[in-house]
Design an enzyme around this catalytic site. Structure first.
Site, PDB file in Angstrom:
ATOM      1  CG  LEU A 264      -1.698  -1.280   1.512  1.00 52.37           C
ATOM      2  CD1 LEU A 264      -2.571  -1.099   2.758  1.00 52.37           C
ATOM      3  CD2 LEU A 264      -2.545  -1.683   0.318  1.00 52.37           C
ATOM      4  CG  ASP A 265       2.297   4.985  -2.892  1.00 49.01           C
ATOM      5  OD1 ASP A 265       3.532   4.922  -2.780  1.00 49.01           O
ATOM      6  OD2 ASP A 265       1.690   6.041  -3.165  1.00 49.01           O
ATOM      7  CB  VAL A 267      -0.640   3.942   4.567  1.00 44.87           C
ATOM      8  CG1 VAL A 267      -0.665   2.747   3.635  1.00 44.87           C
ATOM      9  CG2 VAL A 267       0.453   3.800   5.613  1.00 44.87           C
ATOM     10  CG  HIS A 268       2.671   9.112   4.759  1.00 48.54           C
ATOM     11  ND1 HIS A 268       3.474   8.106   4.263  1.00 48.54           N
ATOM     12  CD2 HIS A 268       2.824  10.155   3.911  1.00 48.54           C
ATOM     13  CE1 HIS A 268       4.087   8.525   3.172  1.00 48.54           C
ATOM     14  NE2 HIS A 268       3.709   9.770   2.929  1.00 48.54           N
ATOM     15  CD  GLU A 302       6.043   4.712   0.448  1.00 48.94           C
ATOM     16  OE1 GLU A 302       7.056   5.405   0.206  1.00 48.94           O
ATOM     17  OE2 GLU A 302       5.003   4.783  -0.222  1.00 48.94           O
ATOM     18  CG  ASP A 328      13.694   5.548  10.615  1.00 48.53           C
ATOM     19  OD1 ASP A 328      13.245   6.316   9.746  1.00 48.53           O
ATOM     20  OD2 ASP A 328      13.515   5.720  11.834  1.00 48.53           O
ATOM     21  CG  HIS A 330      17.335   3.732   2.196  1.00 48.47           C
ATOM     22  ND1 HIS A 330      17.362   5.115   2.170  1.00 48.47           N
ATOM     23  CD2 HIS A 330      17.946   3.330   1.053  1.00 48.47           C
ATOM     24  CE1 HIS A 330      17.957   5.525   1.070  1.00 48.47           C
ATOM     25  NE2 HIS A 330      18.313   4.473   0.374  1.00 48.47           N
ATOM     26  CG  HIS A 331      16.273   7.463   5.466  1.00 46.76           C
ATOM     27  ND1 HIS A 331      16.165   7.167   4.131  1.00 46.76           N
ATOM     28  CD2 HIS A 331      15.086   8.035   5.828  1.00 46.76           C
ATOM     29  CE1 HIS A 331      14.975   7.534   3.685  1.00 46.76           C
ATOM     30  NE2 HIS A 331      14.309   8.058   4.690  1.00 46.76           N
ATOM     31  CB  VAL A 398      17.243   4.701  -6.950  1.00 40.02           C
ATOM     32  CG1 VAL A 398      18.029   4.922  -8.247  1.00 40.02           C
ATOM     33  CG2 VAL A 398      17.981   3.719  -6.045  1.00 40.02           C
ATOM     34  N   GLY A 399      15.107   6.803  -7.529  1.00 39.16           N
ATOM     35  CA  GLY A 399      14.449   7.608  -8.556  1.00 39.16           C
ATOM     36  C   GLY A 399      14.119   9.021  -8.153  1.00 39.16           C
TER      37      GLY A 399
END
Length: 618
Positions: A264-265, A267-268, A302, A328, A330-331, A398-399
Site C-alpha cells: 500500500l503506497d 498510507v500516511h 509504506e 529508517d 535505508h536512511h 534512487v528515482g
C-alpha cells in the site's frame, strides 16, 4: 462457503449474460454506450436510491468495448474497468475472468518471515518492458535466491511510460504491459517457479490525467490535502461506497489475479478518522478472503509515520497489517556510507544509528528529528522483526534523486558490498531493487508520458522544487523525454563486467546463507546488537532455540577497525566475508576462531566489510 465477487463494472454471469453496475450518485441518468466505429448501441440504465445505476442482464459478449454516457453527452470509462485497451481516456472492455486457465491450484504462498523481495518496474526491468519480458527473467530471480517479486503499480496510467503512481483505472492492468491476461500469465508463471507476486497499489490518490471518478460521485474530499492531489474520501459523507470501491479492489487482485500480497503506497496520505480505519478494515477483509482461499496473502504498508500501530495485531489495537517498509534502515545505512546529510539524511549519519535501526526497528521512535523540527515516530522494539521490510535501495530512494543514481555509483566497491551484507544479514525481511544484485549502474529516473502540456510543465516544475530541498542542481532529466525512460532500463549485459559479476556472486552467496541458516530468518533467533561507540563496527549475535548461533560483524568505516565482539564459547567457523577473493577482496579474516570461554573477541575488520561466523556443533 461463497467467496467474494466483484459487483461493480461489467460482470459475466454464470449463464453467460452480462450485468453492468456503477455507483454514480452524481448522475440522475446514465446510459450504456456499447461498441465503436458505427456499430454502437445505447442502453438506458436503471438508477437505484443508493445512486447505483445498473443493467441487471444483457446479451452482450466479452470483448466488446463500452462507455457510460451522461445526460450531457460525456462519455466516460467504467470506474471498475477490467481493461482499458486504448488508454485512460478510451472505452472499457468487457472481460470474462473465467477465460484464463490457471495452473497454480497447489500454490499456498510464502510466510512473511521467509520472504526475500525483489522490487521491479515492469517497463524498465527488461528490453521488452512488459509482463512477458518479466516472465523470461523469473528463472534468473529464482536462481539468485529471490522468492517474491514486488511489482511497482500496473493500474492503467496515462501514456506508455510511467512509474505507475499516476494510475487512474485501479482495476485495469496497463494495456501496454499486456493487460489483464498478461498479468495473470506472469503470476501463474511465478507460482510455477515458486515465486510469490506482490503488487504495489495506490489508495491515497489517483493521477491527474484521465481521472474521471469525481464525475461519478464523491470519491474525493477537499477536507484533507495530499502532495499529489485531492485526498480519497474515506470518512466523509457517502464514503461507505468509496471504502467499498477500494476494499473491493484489494480483494479483486488477490482473487481474480491470485496475487500474494499488496504493498500500500504512502498510507500516511490516507486520511480516515472513522472508528475503524480503512487500513484495519482492508487488512481484515483481505486476510479473511485469503483464509477462505487457503493461501497466505500479505498486506504491506509504506508509511512515513514510523507508527508501529500499522503492524500490531488488531487484538492489541493495531491495524493488523503484515509488514511495513522501514525507511529508517535505508536512511541510516545510506547516510553512513555516502556521508550525505541533506534533507531527511540530516537525521542520520552516525554509525550508532545503524545499530539502532538493527536493534530497535525505527531510528526515530519518538526521538527528536532535526529535519522535521519535532519528535517523530513511536517505539517498536516489541513488534516482531518479520513485520519490517528493509532495503538499501528502492524506487523512491534512487528515482527521487535528481540524477537517479544507484548506491553503487555513490560509494566505493567495498562499501557497496558492505551494504549488501548489512541488508541480507539483518534480522528483518530484505528487499532488493531491480539490478542491485549485479551492481547496476544505469540510473533509475522519474519518467512520464502525459498527453496534457500544462500537466507536463507542472511535473517538471515540481521536480525542480523537490530537488532544490536537497541542494541538487544542474541540468535535470526531463521526465517527459523518452530518453529518460530508456536510460532507466536494466543493462542485462552485466556479466561482461568482472566487478559487477562479483557483486552478483556476493548477493547469490548471501541469499543462499539466508536459506541454509534458519536463524537468519526474522523471528527465528534472539538477536543482540553491539557496536564500537562510533568506531565504525557493528555486530549481531543470533541465538536460536535449537542451539544454532551466528555472529555477523560489519565495518562501515573507511579504515580498518578492531571490533571487540561479545562471543560465546566454542569453535567458530567463517561462513562468508565480503573480503574473500571470490568477491573481489584482498584482506583475509580468520577462517576459524577458538573461544574456550564466554567473553569478547578482538577481530580486525577491513574497511567497509562484513563477515558471518557460525558456532560449530561440539
Amino acid at each position: 462457503m461463497t467467496g467474494w465477487r466483484l459487483k461493480r463494472g461489467a460482470t459475466v454471469l454464470e449463464r453467460g449474460a452480462i450485468r453492468f453496475s456503477v455507483w454514480a450518485p452524481s448522475a440522475e441518468r446514465l446510459s450504456l454506450h456499447v461498441g465503436t466505429d458505427g456499430a454502437e448501441q445505447v442502453l438506458p440504465m436503471y438508477r437505484g436510491e443508493d445512486g447505483v445505476h445498473e443493467l441487471p442482464e444483457t446479451d452482450l459478449q466479452p470483448g466488446l468495448d463500452y462507455f457510460y454516457r451522461f445526460d450531457d453527452g460525456r462519455m466516460r470509462p467504467d470506474p471498475a474497468s477490467r481493461h482499458q485497451p486504448r488508454g485512460v481516456h478510451g472505452p472499457s472492455r468487457i472481460v470474462d475472468p473465467r477465460d484464463f486457465r490457471w495452473s497454480d491450484a497447489d500454490w499456498t504462498g510464502i510466510p512473511t518471515a521467509e520472504l526475500v523481495l525483489y522490487e521491479l518496474h515492469v517497463g524498465t526491468f527488461t528490453e521488452r518492458g512488459d509482463f512477458g519480458g518479466a516472465i523470461e527473467r523469473l528463472s534468473y530471480l529464482k536462481e539468485l535466491g529471490i522468492n517474491a517479486i514486488e511489482l511497482m503499480p500496473v493500474a492503467e496510467f496515462p501514456g506508455h511510460r510511467n512509474w505507475g503512481y499516476d494510475g487512474v483505472h485501479l482495476y485495469a492492468p496497463h494495456h501496454s504491459y499486456g493487460g489483464p491476461n498478461g498479468l495473470k500469465q506472469l503470476v501463474d508463471a511465478a507460482h510455477r517457479e515458486g515465486l510469490a507476486v506482490i503488487l504495489d497499489v495506490v489508495y491515497n490518490h489517483l493521477g491527474p490525467e484521465g481521472n474521471y471518478l469525481g464525475e461519478f460521485g464523491p470519491y474525493f474530499t477537499d477536507r484533507y490535502q495530499t502532495p499529489w492531489g485531492p485526498a480519497v474520501n474515506f470518512d466523509g459523507a457517502d464514503s461507505d461506497a468509496v471504502r467499498c470501491y477500494v476494499i473491493d479492489n484489494a480483494l479483486y487482485w488477490i482473487t481474480e489475479f491470485h496475487l500474494d500480497g499488496l504493498r500500500l503506497d504512502a498510507v500516511h496520505a490516507i486520511f480516515d478518522f472513522s472508528a475503524r480505519h480503512i487500513l484495519e478494515e482492508l487488512a481484515h477483509r483481505v486476510h479473511g478472503e485469503a483464509s477462505r482461499l487457503g493461501r497466505t496473502v500479505h498486506v504491506i504498508a509504506e508509511s512515513d509515520l514510523n507508527d508501529p500501530r500499522l503492524v500490531r495485531s488488531q487484538v492489541y489495537g493495531g491495524y493488523g497489517l503484515d509488514a511495513q517498509w522501514n525507511d529508517d534502515f535505508h536512511h541510516a545505512v545510506h547516510a553512513a556510507l555516502t556521508g550525505e546529510r541533506a534533507g531527511y539524511y540530516g537525521d542520520f549519519g552516525q554509525i550508532g544509528l545503524v545499530t539502532k535501526a538493527l536493534a530497535d526497528r525505527f531510528v526515530l521512535d519518538g526521538t527528536y528529528s532535526p529535519y522535521r523540527r519535532r519528535r517523530h515516530g513511536a517505539p517498536a522494539r516489541d513488534v516482531p522483526a518479520d513485520r519490517f521490510v528493509v532495503f538499501v535501495q528502492n524506487h523512491d530512494q534512487v528515482g527521487n534523486r535528481a540524477a537517479g543514481e544507484r548506491l553503487g555509483t555513490l560509494v566505493s566497491f567495498e562499501a557497496q558490498k558492505a551494504a549488501a551484507a548489512v541488508l541480507l544479514l539483518s534480522p528483518y525481511v530484505p528487499m532488493l531493487f531491480m539490478g542491485e544484485e549485479h551492481g547496476e549502474t544505469s540510473p533509475f529516473l522519474y519518467f512520464v508520458s502525459h498527453g496534457e502540456r500544462e500537466l507536463v510543465d507542472a511535473v517538471r516544475e515540481g521536480r525542480r522544487r523537490e530537488f532544490a530541498a536537497f541542494g541538487w542542481g544542474g541540468e535535470l532529466p526531463d521526465p517527459q523525454d523518452e530518453d529518460t525512460f530508456r536510460r532507466s532500463r536494466i543493462d542485462w549485459h552485466w556479466r561482461d563486467d568482472p566487478r559487477r559479476s562479483v557483486v552478483y556472486e556476493l548477493y547469490h552467496a548471501l541469499l543462499q546463507l539466508r536459506r541454509e541458516e534458519p536463524a537468519l530468518q526474522p523471528g527465528r533467533a534472539r538477536v543482540e546488537v553491539a557496536d564500537g561507540c562510533e568506531a565504525g563496527w557493528i555486530s549481531l549475535a543470533y541465538s536460536a532455540a535449537d542451539g544454532a548461533a551466528l555472529v555477523a560483524a560489519f565495518n562501515l568505516a573507511p579504515l580498518p577497525v578492531v571490533a571487540v565482539i561479545p562471543w560465546s564459547e566454542g569453535r567458530w567457523r567463517l561462513l562468508i566475508s565480503t573480503e574473500d577473493e571470490r568477491f573481489g577482496g584482498s584482506a583475509s579474516l580468520p577462517t576459524a576462531l577458538e573461544h574456550p570461554t564466554p567473553g569478547t573477541v578482538r577481530l580486525t575488520l577491513p574497511p567497509h566489510s562484513g563477515a558471518l561466523y557460525r558456532r560449530e556443533a561440539c
